[in-house]
Design a protein around this motif. Structure first.
Motif, PDB file in Angstrom:
ATOM      1  N   GLY A 160       9.571   7.539   6.294  1.00 17.07           N
ATOM      2  CA  GLY A 160       8.961   7.528   4.970  1.00 17.07           C
ATOM      3  C   GLY A 160       8.844   6.119   4.413  1.00 17.07           C
ATOM      4  O   GLY A 160       7.815   5.746   3.835  1.00 17.07           O
ATOM      5  N   GLU A 161       9.909   5.327   4.604  1.00 19.08           N
ATOM      6  CA  GLU A 161       9.871   3.933   4.134  1.00 19.08           C
ATOM      7  C   GLU A 161       8.795   3.141   4.872  1.00 19.08           C
ATOM      8  O   GLU A 161       8.085   2.330   4.282  1.00 19.08           O
ATOM      9  CB  GLU A 161      11.242   3.279   4.321  1.00 19.08           C
ATOM     10  N   ARG A 162       8.688   3.404   6.174  1.00 15.64           N
ATOM     11  CA  ARG A 162       7.679   2.695   6.976  1.00 15.64           C
ATOM     12  C   ARG A 162       6.276   3.080   6.520  1.00 15.64           C
ATOM     13  O   ARG A 162       5.399   2.236   6.352  1.00 15.64           O
ATOM     14  CB  ARG A 162       7.871   3.013   8.463  1.00 15.64           C
ATOM     15  N   ALA A 163       6.050   4.388   6.262  1.00 11.59           N
ATOM     16  CA  ALA A 163       4.739   4.857   5.799  1.00 11.59           C
ATOM     17  C   ALA A 163       4.416   4.265   4.432  1.00 11.59           C
ATOM     18  O   ALA A 163       3.273   3.864   4.170  1.00 11.59           O
ATOM     19  CB  ALA A 163       4.730   6.387   5.735  1.00 11.59           C
ATOM     20  N   HIS A 164       5.432   4.178   3.568  1.00 12.68           N
ATOM     21  CA  HIS A 164       5.239   3.601   2.237  1.00 12.68           C
ATOM     22  C   HIS A 164       4.840   2.126   2.344  1.00 12.68           C
ATOM     23  O   HIS A 164       3.896   1.682   1.672  1.00 12.68           O
ATOM     24  CB  HIS A 164       6.525   3.756   1.418  1.00 12.68           C
ATOM     25  N   ALA A 165       5.553   1.387   3.196  1.00 14.22           N
ATOM     26  CA  ALA A 165       5.243  -0.038   3.389  1.00 14.22           C
ATOM     27  C   ALA A 165       3.832  -0.209   3.949  1.00 14.22           C
ATOM     28  O   ALA A 165       3.085  -1.104   3.526  1.00 14.22           O
ATOM     29  CB  ALA A 165       6.279  -0.676   4.316  1.00 14.22           C
ATOM     30  N   ASP A 166       3.460   0.661   4.906  1.00 13.01           N
ATOM     31  CA  ASP A 166       2.106   0.592   5.483  1.00 13.01           C
ATOM     32  C   ASP A 166       1.053   0.877   4.412  1.00 13.01           C
ATOM     33  O   ASP A 166       0.015   0.208   4.352  1.00 13.01           O
ATOM     34  CB  ASP A 166       1.957   1.595   6.637  1.00 13.01           C
ATOM     35  N   LEU A 167       1.322   1.872   3.555  1.00 13.78           N
ATOM     36  CA  LEU A 167       0.375   2.221   2.491  1.00 13.78           C
ATOM     37  C   LEU A 167       0.191   1.053   1.525  1.00 13.78           C
ATOM     38  O   LEU A 167      -0.937   0.716   1.156  1.00 13.78           O
ATOM     39  CB  LEU A 167       0.883   3.462   1.746  1.00 13.78           C
ATOM     40  N   ILE A 168       1.299   0.423   1.142  1.00 10.89           N
ATOM     41  CA  ILE A 168       1.226  -0.729   0.227  1.00 10.89           C
ATOM     42  C   ILE A 168       0.407  -1.851   0.866  1.00 10.89           C
ATOM     43  O   ILE A 168      -0.442  -2.467   0.216  1.00 10.89           O
ATOM     44  CB  ILE A 168       2.642  -1.231  -0.134  1.00 10.89           C
ATOM     45  N   ALA A 169       0.661  -2.097   2.168  1.00 13.16           N
ATOM     46  CA  ALA A 169      -0.075  -3.177   2.850  1.00 13.16           C
ATOM     47  C   ALA A 169      -1.568  -2.869   2.892  1.00 13.16           C
ATOM     48  O   ALA A 169      -2.405  -3.741   2.618  1.00 13.16           O
ATOM     49  CB  ALA A 169       0.473  -3.351   4.262  1.00 13.16           C
ATOM     50  N   VAL A 170      -1.919  -1.612   3.204  1.00 15.91           N
ATOM     51  CA  VAL A 170      -3.336  -1.220   3.278  1.00 15.91           C
ATOM     52  C   VAL A 170      -3.975  -1.304   1.895  1.00 15.91           C
ATOM     53  O   VAL A 170      -5.061  -1.862   1.722  1.00 15.91           O
ATOM     54  CB  VAL A 170      -3.482   0.204   3.867  1.00 15.91           C
ATOM     55  N   MET A 171      -3.275  -0.763   0.886  1.00 17.10           N
ATOM     56  CA  MET A 171      -3.817  -0.799  -0.470  1.00 17.10           C
ATOM     57  C   MET A 171      -3.990  -2.228  -0.954  1.00 17.10           C
ATOM     58  O   MET A 171      -5.004  -2.580  -1.570  1.00 17.10           O
ATOM     59  CB  MET A 171      -2.886  -0.038  -1.435  1.00 17.10           C
ATOM     60  N   SER A 172      -3.031  -3.064  -0.659  1.00 18.73           N
ATOM     61  CA  SER A 172      -3.104  -4.466  -1.076  1.00 18.73           C
ATOM     62  C   SER A 172      -4.329  -5.120  -0.449  1.00 18.73           C
ATOM     63  O   SER A 172      -5.092  -5.823  -1.120  1.00 18.73           O
ATOM     64  CB  SER A 172      -1.823  -5.173  -0.646  1.00 18.73           C
ATOM     65  N   HIS A 173      -4.535  -4.850   0.847  1.00 16.48           N
ATOM     66  CA  HIS A 173      -5.691  -5.434   1.545  1.00 16.48           C
ATOM     67  C   HIS A 173      -6.998  -4.869   0.984  1.00 16.48           C
ATOM     68  O   HIS A 173      -7.940  -5.607   0.703  1.00 16.48           O
ATOM     69  CB  HIS A 173      -5.586  -5.145   3.043  1.00 16.48           C
TER      70      HIS A 173
END
Length: 199
Positions: A160-173
């Protein structure tokens, strides 16, 4: 003189027999009240003692167990060869791998055929009938299930933490790309903003 000597010898023998009786009674009391399953097995692999906790853990009555081969009662099929080989090695050479080595975790089998995890400790003892093997076994099914649940929960949390971090990175980009375009467009309309950025 000879009579007195015989009386002393007889007195010592009676005292020794009384002490042995007390030790046997104490041992029987420990076995019967133990919270762990206790199985006492002779060198031929036959069960000579089987306490109440063993009845609960394995599902056999004491009457069913006494005199029966232990391996047929509680050892799963996939572990029987290793058990036979280990006993043969011990009886031939005295080499111990499990006996007297403290607690080990193995699998056992109930009367129903269910395979379950046990924590096991085996020691050997001399008796008037020869060497006996005393096994203390504890059903650790609940503990193993709890450990699996903890590992599963930890893995899910990490995922879940990994998915959250990936989502933040994608959203930021994804947000940065249109924002850069908008800022560029705004700069076309406002030369002051462009020169401030270039400064």
């Amino acid at each position: 003189d000879g009579r007195q000597r015989r009386r002393q010898i007889r007195g010592r023998e009676q005292e020794r027999a009384r002490e042995h009786g007390l030790v046997r009674a104490r041992l029987a009391s420990i076995i019967s009240t133990s919270l762990d399953a206790v199985l006492v097995v002779d060198r031929a692999g036959l069960i000579v003692e089987f306490n109440g906790a063993a009845e609960e853990v394995f599902g056999y009555t004491r009457e069913e167990a006494i005199g029966a081969p232990m391996q047929d009662m509680i050892i799963p099929d996939h572990l029987r060869k290793a058990h036979r080989d280990g006993m043969a090695r011990y009886l031939a050479t005295g080499q111990r791998r499990v006996i007297g080595r403290g607690r080990v975790q193995l699998e056992a089998r109930r009367k129903t055929g269910e395979i379950f995890p046990v924590e096991l400790s085996i020691s050997s003892a001399d008796s008037e009938h020869g060497e006996l093997f005393v096994s203390f076994a504890r059903d650790i099914s609940r503990r193993v299930a709890d450990e699996r649940e903890l590992i599963k929960a930890r893995d899910e949390e990490v995922a879940g933490e990994r998915a959250h971090a990936d989502l933040i990175a994608v959203m930021s980009h994804e947000m940065r790309t249109p924002l850069n375009g908008m800022l560029g467009t705004l700069e076309l309309f406002d030369p002051a903003a462009r020169s401030a950025r270039e400064a």
